[in-house]
Design an enzyme around this catalytic site. Structure first.
Site, PDB file in Angstrom:
ATOM      1  N   ARG A 150       1.195  19.765  25.416  1.00 53.25           N
ATOM      2  CA  ARG A 150       2.411  18.691  25.871  1.00 53.25           C
ATOM      3  C   ARG A 150       3.395  18.185  24.826  1.00 53.25           C
ATOM      4  NH1 ARG A 150      -0.545  18.992  29.549  1.00 53.25           N
ATOM      5  NH2 ARG A 150      -0.321  17.677  31.069  1.00 53.25           N
ATOM      6  N   MET A 210       1.776  23.970  32.304  1.00 47.65           N
ATOM      7  CA  MET A 210       0.640  22.501  32.312  1.00 47.65           C
ATOM      8  C   MET A 210       1.327  22.693  33.547  1.00 47.65           C
ATOM      9  SD  MET A 210       2.224  21.198  28.796  1.00 47.65           S
ATOM     10  CE  MET A 210       3.070  22.401  28.294  1.00 47.65           C
ATOM     11  N   CYS A 228      -9.425  22.766  33.884  1.00 50.50           N
ATOM     12  CA  CYS A 228      -8.310  22.391  34.472  1.00 50.50           C
ATOM     13  C   CYS A 228      -9.586  21.223  35.172  1.00 50.50           C
ATOM     14  CB  CYS A 228      -7.574  22.520  35.594  1.00 50.50           C
ATOM     15  SG  CYS A 228      -7.009  21.203  36.694  1.00 50.50           S
ATOM     16  N   ASN A 278      -7.135  25.656  22.126  1.00 53.18           N
ATOM     17  CA  ASN A 278      -6.089  24.069  22.129  1.00 53.18           C
ATOM     18  C   ASN A 278      -6.096  23.094  22.058  1.00 53.18           C
ATOM     19  OD1 ASN A 278      -5.827  23.609  25.130  1.00 53.18           O
ATOM     20  ND2 ASN A 278      -3.592  23.839  24.015  1.00 53.18           N
ATOM     21  N   GLY A 279      -5.587  22.400  22.122  1.00 49.11           N
ATOM     22  CA  GLY A 279      -5.737  20.959  22.102  1.00 49.11           C
ATOM     23  C   GLY A 279      -5.005  20.011  21.213  1.00 49.11           C
ATOM     24  N   GLY A 280      -4.622  18.734  21.071  1.00 44.80           N
ATOM     25  CA  GLY A 280      -3.804  18.177  19.973  1.00 44.80           C
ATOM     26  C   GLY A 280      -3.067  18.626  18.683  1.00 44.80           C
TER      27      GLY A 280
END
Length: 338
Positions: free
Chosen positions: A236, A20, A102, A213-215
Protein backbone atom coordinates in the site's frame (compact mmCIF):
# COMPACT_ATOMS: atom_id res chain seq x y z
CA UNK A 1 3.45 -16.54 -29.31
CA UNK A 2 5.15 -13.71 -27.49
CA UNK A 3 7.58 -14.64 -24.75
CA UNK A 4 9.18 -11.80 -22.82
CA UNK A 5 12.45 -12.10 -20.98
CA UNK A 6 12.23 -8.71 -19.29
CA UNK A 7 12.14 -10.09 -15.77
CA UNK A 8 15.11 -12.33 -16.40
CA UNK A 9 16.99 -9.28 -17.65
CA UNK A 10 15.93 -7.02 -14.80
CA UNK A 11 18.85 -6.15 -12.59
CA UNK A 12 18.80 -7.52 -9.06
CA UNK A 13 17.53 -7.01 -6.46
CA UNK A 14 13.94 -7.88 -7.24
CA UNK A 15 11.75 -5.00 -6.10
CA UNK A 16 8.04 -5.26 -6.86
CA UNK A 17 4.66 -3.67 -6.24
CA UNK A 18 2.24 -6.11 -4.64
CA UNK A 19 -0.97 -7.18 -6.37
CA UNK A 20 -3.82 -5.19 -4.78
CA UNK A 21 -7.46 -5.57 -5.70
CA UNK A 22 -8.98 -2.42 -7.23
CA UNK A 23 -5.64 -0.61 -6.90
CA UNK A 24 -3.01 -2.16 -9.18
CA UNK A 25 -5.13 -1.64 -12.28
CA UNK A 26 -3.57 -1.04 -15.69
CA UNK A 27 -3.95 2.73 -15.12
CA UNK A 28 -2.00 2.60 -11.87
CA UNK A 29 0.61 0.30 -13.40
CA UNK A 30 1.24 2.70 -16.31
CA UNK A 31 1.68 5.50 -13.76
CA UNK A 32 3.94 3.41 -11.53
CA UNK A 33 6.22 2.49 -14.41
CA UNK A 34 7.05 6.17 -14.98
CA UNK A 35 8.88 6.27 -11.64
CA UNK A 36 11.23 3.34 -12.16
CA UNK A 37 12.05 1.05 -15.12
CA UNK A 38 13.23 -1.83 -12.93
CA UNK A 39 10.30 -2.26 -10.55
CA UNK A 40 8.33 -5.46 -11.21
CA UNK A 41 4.61 -4.75 -11.50
CA UNK A 42 1.81 -7.19 -10.64
CA UNK A 43 -1.76 -7.26 -11.85
CA UNK A 44 -4.62 -7.48 -9.42
CA UNK A 45 -5.40 -11.10 -8.61
CA UNK A 46 -7.47 -12.59 -11.44
CA UNK A 47 -9.32 -15.85 -10.90
CA UNK A 48 -9.11 -18.62 -13.45
CA UNK A 49 -12.89 -18.56 -13.81
CA UNK A 50 -12.88 -14.87 -14.68
CA UNK A 51 -10.35 -15.46 -17.46
CA UNK A 52 -11.91 -18.62 -18.87
CA UNK A 53 -15.55 -17.58 -18.62
CA UNK A 54 -15.52 -13.79 -18.18
CA UNK A 55 -13.61 -12.61 -21.24
CA UNK A 56 -9.85 -12.93 -21.54
CA UNK A 57 -9.34 -9.50 -23.11
CA UNK A 58 -11.02 -7.77 -20.19
CA UNK A 59 -8.81 -9.46 -17.63
CA UNK A 60 -5.51 -9.93 -19.46
CA UNK A 61 -5.00 -6.75 -21.51
CA UNK A 62 -2.30 -4.37 -20.30
CA UNK A 63 -0.15 -1.53 -21.63
CA UNK A 64 3.11 -2.52 -23.28
CA UNK A 65 4.90 0.06 -21.12
CA UNK A 66 4.11 -1.99 -18.00
CA UNK A 67 6.82 -4.60 -18.63
CA UNK A 68 8.19 -6.31 -16.63
CA UNK A 69 4.73 -7.43 -15.53
CA UNK A 70 3.44 -10.45 -13.62
CA UNK A 71 -0.06 -11.92 -13.82
CA UNK A 72 -1.28 -13.11 -10.44
CA UNK A 73 -3.75 -15.97 -10.70
CA UNK A 74 -6.26 -17.14 -8.12
CA UNK A 75 -7.42 -20.72 -8.32
CA UNK A 76 -6.93 -24.29 -7.15
CA UNK A 77 -7.84 -26.38 -10.17
CA UNK A 78 -4.53 -27.48 -11.72
CA UNK A 79 -5.92 -27.83 -15.25
CA UNK A 80 -7.60 -24.42 -15.19
CA UNK A 81 -4.45 -22.81 -13.81
CA UNK A 82 -2.41 -24.43 -16.57
CA UNK A 83 -4.86 -23.16 -19.20
CA UNK A 84 -4.71 -19.62 -17.87
CA UNK A 85 -0.93 -19.75 -17.54
CA UNK A 86 -0.63 -20.69 -21.21
CA UNK A 87 -2.99 -17.85 -22.13
CA UNK A 88 -0.91 -15.43 -20.06
CA UNK A 89 2.28 -16.50 -21.79
CA UNK A 90 0.65 -16.05 -25.18
CA UNK A 91 -0.56 -12.62 -24.04
CA UNK A 92 3.03 -11.61 -23.39
CA UNK A 93 3.24 -11.67 -19.60
CA UNK A 94 6.74 -11.99 -18.19
CA UNK A 95 5.87 -14.18 -15.23
CA UNK A 96 2.92 -15.88 -13.50
CA UNK A 97 2.25 -15.93 -9.76
CA UNK A 98 -0.13 -18.13 -7.80
CA UNK A 99 -1.97 -16.42 -4.94
CA UNK A 100 -1.70 -18.43 -1.71
CA UNK A 101 -2.02 -15.41 0.54
CA UNK A 102 -5.39 -13.66 0.14
CA UNK A 103 -7.51 -14.14 3.31
CA UNK A 104 -10.94 -12.89 2.17
CA UNK A 105 -14.06 -14.98 2.76
CA UNK A 106 -14.97 -14.84 -0.91
CA UNK A 107 -11.78 -16.49 -2.10
CA UNK A 108 -11.82 -19.02 0.76
CA UNK A 109 -15.25 -20.18 -0.34
CA UNK A 110 -13.81 -20.83 -3.78
CA UNK A 111 -10.67 -22.53 -2.40
CA UNK A 112 -8.42 -19.67 -3.44
CA UNK A 113 -5.73 -17.78 -1.58
CA UNK A 114 -4.33 -18.31 1.92
CA UNK A 115 -6.51 -21.31 2.74
CA UNK A 116 -4.39 -23.29 0.24
CA UNK A 117 -1.45 -23.18 2.66
CA UNK A 118 -3.23 -26.04 4.46
CA UNK A 119 -2.94 -28.12 1.27
CA UNK A 120 0.70 -28.00 0.14
CA UNK A 121 0.33 -31.10 -2.02
CA UNK A 122 -2.50 -29.47 -3.98
CA UNK A 123 -0.48 -26.28 -4.41
CA UNK A 124 2.45 -28.37 -5.65
CA UNK A 125 0.18 -30.10 -8.16
CA UNK A 126 -1.08 -26.70 -9.36
CA UNK A 127 2.43 -25.31 -9.74
CA UNK A 128 3.62 -28.43 -11.57
CA UNK A 129 0.79 -28.14 -14.11
CA UNK A 130 1.43 -24.41 -14.56
CA UNK A 131 5.16 -24.95 -15.08
CA UNK A 132 4.51 -27.70 -17.60
CA UNK A 133 2.25 -25.38 -19.59
CA UNK A 134 4.66 -22.45 -20.00
CA UNK A 135 8.27 -21.43 -20.51
CA UNK A 136 8.10 -18.27 -18.38
CA UNK A 137 8.71 -18.30 -14.60
CA UNK A 138 5.97 -19.43 -12.22
CA UNK A 139 6.16 -18.19 -8.62
CA UNK A 140 4.16 -18.45 -5.38
CA UNK A 141 3.06 -15.68 -3.01
CA UNK A 142 2.06 -16.98 0.42
CA UNK A 143 1.77 -16.18 4.12
CA UNK A 144 4.02 -17.47 6.89
CA UNK A 145 1.04 -19.40 8.22
CA UNK A 146 -2.71 -19.57 8.76
CA UNK A 147 -4.99 -20.29 11.73
CA UNK A 148 -3.56 -23.31 13.60
CA UNK A 149 -0.70 -23.67 11.10
CA UNK A 150 1.53 -20.93 12.50
CA UNK A 151 4.94 -22.47 13.12
CA UNK A 152 8.04 -21.86 11.06
CA UNK A 153 8.37 -25.62 10.52
CA UNK A 154 4.92 -25.81 8.93
CA UNK A 155 5.78 -22.95 6.56
CA UNK A 156 9.05 -24.67 5.69
CA UNK A 157 7.16 -27.88 4.91
CA UNK A 158 4.84 -25.93 2.61
CA UNK A 159 7.77 -24.31 0.76
CA UNK A 160 9.74 -27.56 0.49
CA UNK A 161 6.70 -29.41 -0.88
CA UNK A 162 6.10 -26.80 -3.58
CA UNK A 163 9.82 -26.40 -4.36
CA UNK A 164 9.98 -30.09 -5.36
CA UNK A 165 8.13 -29.08 -8.54
CA UNK A 166 11.12 -26.98 -9.58
CA UNK A 167 9.56 -23.69 -8.45
CA UNK A 168 12.34 -21.70 -6.84
CA UNK A 169 10.81 -18.24 -6.23
CA UNK A 170 8.63 -17.56 -3.18
CA UNK A 171 7.22 -14.18 -2.12
CA UNK A 172 6.45 -14.38 1.59
CA UNK A 173 4.04 -12.06 3.39
CA UNK A 174 5.58 -12.03 6.85
CA UNK A 175 2.28 -12.32 8.73
CA UNK A 176 0.00 -15.22 9.44
CA UNK A 177 -3.56 -14.98 8.14
CA UNK A 178 -6.38 -15.69 10.58
CA UNK A 179 -9.09 -16.88 8.24
CA UNK A 180 -11.73 -17.03 10.97
CA UNK A 181 -12.42 -13.86 12.91
CA UNK A 182 -10.39 -11.21 11.08
CA UNK A 183 -11.35 -9.20 8.00
CA UNK A 184 -8.93 -8.95 5.04
CA UNK A 185 -7.99 -5.44 6.23
CA UNK A 186 -7.34 -6.67 9.77
CA UNK A 187 -5.23 -9.50 8.35
CA UNK A 188 -2.96 -6.85 6.84
CA UNK A 189 -2.42 -5.13 10.18
CA UNK A 190 -3.35 -7.17 13.25
CA UNK A 191 -1.14 -10.29 13.08
CA UNK A 192 2.40 -9.22 14.01
CA UNK A 193 5.12 -9.12 11.39
CA UNK A 194 7.62 -11.95 11.71
CA UNK A 195 10.42 -10.90 9.41
CA UNK A 196 12.86 -13.25 11.14
CA UNK A 197 10.92 -16.26 9.82
CA UNK A 198 11.44 -15.07 6.26
CA UNK A 199 15.12 -14.35 6.89
CA UNK A 200 15.50 -17.84 8.36
CA UNK A 201 13.82 -19.37 5.30
CA UNK A 202 16.38 -17.75 3.04
CA UNK A 203 19.23 -18.80 5.33
CA UNK A 204 18.10 -22.43 5.43
CA UNK A 205 17.13 -22.62 1.75
CA UNK A 206 19.80 -20.46 0.07
CA UNK A 207 19.13 -22.06 -3.32
CA UNK A 208 15.63 -20.52 -3.39
CA UNK A 209 14.87 -16.93 -4.39
CA UNK A 210 13.04 -15.48 -1.38
CA UNK A 211 11.25 -12.13 -1.42
CA UNK A 212 9.71 -10.46 1.63
CA UNK A 213 6.39 -8.61 1.82
CA UNK A 214 4.50 -6.82 4.58
CA UNK A 215 4.74 -3.43 6.24
CA UNK A 216 7.58 -2.03 4.12
CA UNK A 217 7.27 1.75 3.79
CA UNK A 218 10.71 3.30 3.16
CA UNK A 219 13.87 3.03 1.13
CA UNK A 220 15.84 2.42 4.34
CA UNK A 221 13.58 -0.48 5.34
CA UNK A 222 13.97 -1.96 1.88
CA UNK A 223 17.76 -1.75 2.13
CA UNK A 224 17.66 -3.42 5.55
CA UNK A 225 15.59 -6.36 4.25
CA UNK A 226 17.90 -6.85 1.27
CA UNK A 227 20.69 -7.79 3.67
CA UNK A 228 18.72 -10.97 4.38
CA UNK A 229 16.58 -11.80 1.33
CA UNK A 230 16.66 -11.55 -2.47
CA UNK A 231 13.83 -9.11 -3.01
CA UNK A 232 11.23 -6.86 -1.44
CA UNK A 233 7.57 -6.52 -2.40
CA UNK A 234 5.93 -3.25 -1.38
CA UNK A 235 2.18 -2.94 -1.02
CA UNK A 236 0.00 0.00 0.00
CA UNK A 237 2.84 2.45 0.53
CA UNK A 238 3.67 2.18 -3.19
CA UNK A 239 0.11 3.28 -3.91
CA UNK A 240 -0.34 6.04 -1.33
CA UNK A 241 3.21 7.36 -1.82
CA UNK A 242 4.21 6.35 -5.37
CA UNK A 243 7.33 8.52 -5.33
CA UNK A 244 8.84 5.82 -3.11
CA UNK A 245 9.27 3.85 -6.34
CA UNK A 246 11.49 6.64 -7.65
CA UNK A 247 13.49 6.70 -4.43
CA UNK A 248 14.04 2.96 -4.77
CA UNK A 249 15.80 3.71 -8.06
CA UNK A 250 18.85 4.47 -5.93
CA UNK A 251 19.34 0.70 -5.72
CA UNK A 252 20.32 0.85 -9.40
CA UNK A 253 21.93 4.31 -9.30
CA UNK A 254 19.02 5.84 -11.20
CA UNK A 255 18.42 9.58 -11.15
CA UNK A 256 15.36 10.79 -9.25
CA UNK A 257 12.65 11.90 -11.71
CA UNK A 258 10.77 15.18 -11.34
CA UNK A 259 7.16 14.77 -10.21
CA UNK A 260 5.90 17.32 -12.73
CA UNK A 261 7.75 15.55 -15.55
CA UNK A 262 5.95 12.37 -14.56
CA UNK A 263 2.56 14.06 -14.91
CA UNK A 264 3.62 15.51 -18.28
CA UNK A 265 4.32 11.94 -19.40
CA UNK A 266 1.00 10.81 -17.98
CA UNK A 267 -1.13 13.35 -19.86
CA UNK A 268 -1.11 11.61 -23.30
CA UNK A 269 -2.10 8.37 -21.59
CA UNK A 270 -4.98 10.07 -19.77
CA UNK A 271 -6.18 11.57 -23.05
CA UNK A 272 -6.02 8.19 -24.79
CA UNK A 273 -7.92 6.42 -22.02
CA UNK A 274 -10.63 9.07 -22.00
CA UNK A 275 -10.98 8.76 -25.76
CA UNK A 276 -11.54 5.05 -25.17
CA UNK A 277 -14.42 5.96 -22.85
CA UNK A 278 -12.75 5.74 -19.43
CA UNK A 279 -14.04 8.33 -16.92
CA UNK A 280 -11.33 10.71 -15.79
CA UNK A 281 -11.94 9.89 -12.11
CA UNK A 282 -10.96 6.21 -12.45
CA UNK A 283 -7.58 7.32 -13.79
CA UNK A 284 -6.82 10.30 -11.57
CA UNK A 285 -7.65 8.41 -8.37
CA UNK A 286 -4.37 6.58 -8.86
CA UNK A 287 -2.25 9.75 -9.03
CA UNK A 288 -3.60 11.59 -5.96
CA UNK A 289 -0.61 10.51 -3.87
CA UNK A 290 2.05 11.97 -6.16
CA UNK A 291 3.03 14.72 -3.69
CA UNK A 292 2.58 12.66 -0.53
CA UNK A 293 4.73 13.99 2.34
CA UNK A 294 5.28 17.33 0.56
CA UNK A 295 3.64 20.71 1.41
CA UNK A 296 1.69 20.62 -1.87
CA UNK A 297 0.08 17.22 -1.33
CA UNK A 298 -3.27 18.58 -0.16
CA UNK A 299 -3.34 21.29 -2.86
CA UNK A 300 -2.79 18.62 -5.51
CA UNK A 301 -5.56 16.39 -4.23
CA UNK A 302 -7.96 19.32 -3.92
CA UNK A 303 -7.14 20.62 -7.40
CA UNK A 304 -7.69 17.22 -9.00
CA UNK A 305 -10.92 16.69 -7.11
CA UNK A 306 -12.35 20.14 -7.91
CA UNK A 307 -14.57 21.11 -10.80
CA UNK A 308 -17.80 19.52 -11.94
CA UNK A 309 -18.91 16.81 -14.31
CA UNK A 310 -19.06 19.22 -17.28
CA UNK A 311 -15.50 20.39 -16.64
CA UNK A 312 -14.24 16.83 -16.91
CA UNK A 313 -16.59 15.68 -19.65
CA UNK A 314 -14.17 15.99 -22.55
CA UNK A 315 -10.49 15.32 -23.00
CA UNK A 316 -9.44 18.90 -23.69
CA UNK A 317 -11.02 20.31 -20.52
CA UNK A 318 -9.70 17.42 -18.44
CA UNK A 319 -6.12 18.00 -19.58
CA UNK A 320 -6.45 21.75 -18.98
CA UNK A 321 -7.72 21.06 -15.46
CA UNK A 322 -4.80 18.76 -14.67
CA UNK A 323 -2.29 21.27 -16.02
CA UNK A 324 -3.86 23.97 -13.86
CA UNK A 325 -3.64 21.63 -10.86
CA UNK A 326 0.05 21.12 -11.60
CA UNK A 327 0.62 24.87 -11.79
CA UNK A 328 -1.19 25.58 -8.51
CA UNK A 329 0.69 22.81 -6.76
CA UNK A 330 4.05 23.94 -8.13
CA UNK A 331 3.41 27.54 -7.09
CA UNK A 332 2.41 26.47 -3.59
CA UNK A 333 5.50 24.27 -3.16
CA UNK A 334 7.70 27.11 -4.33
CA UNK A 335 6.06 29.52 -1.86
CA UNK A 336 6.54 27.09 1.01
CA UNK A 337 10.23 26.61 0.23
CA UNK A 338 11.04 30.33 0.34
Amino acid sequence: MTINKNIENTQSPRISVAPMMDWTTRDYRFFARLFNPNIILYTEMVTTGAIIYGGANRHLDYNHEEHPIVLQLGGSNPKDLATCSKMAQDWGYDEINLNVGCPSDRVQNNKIGACLMAEPDLVAECIAEMRNAVDIPVTVKHRIGIDDMQSYEEMLHFVDTVAKTGCDNFIVHARIALLQGLSPKENRDVPPLRYEDVYRLKQERPELLIEINGGVKTFAETQAHLKHVDGVMIGREAYHNPYLLAELGQLWNLDLPDRFDIIDQMLPYIAKRMQEGAPLSIITRHILGLFQNLPGARKWRQALSGGNAKTFADVENAIINIKEAMKRTEDYIREQSV
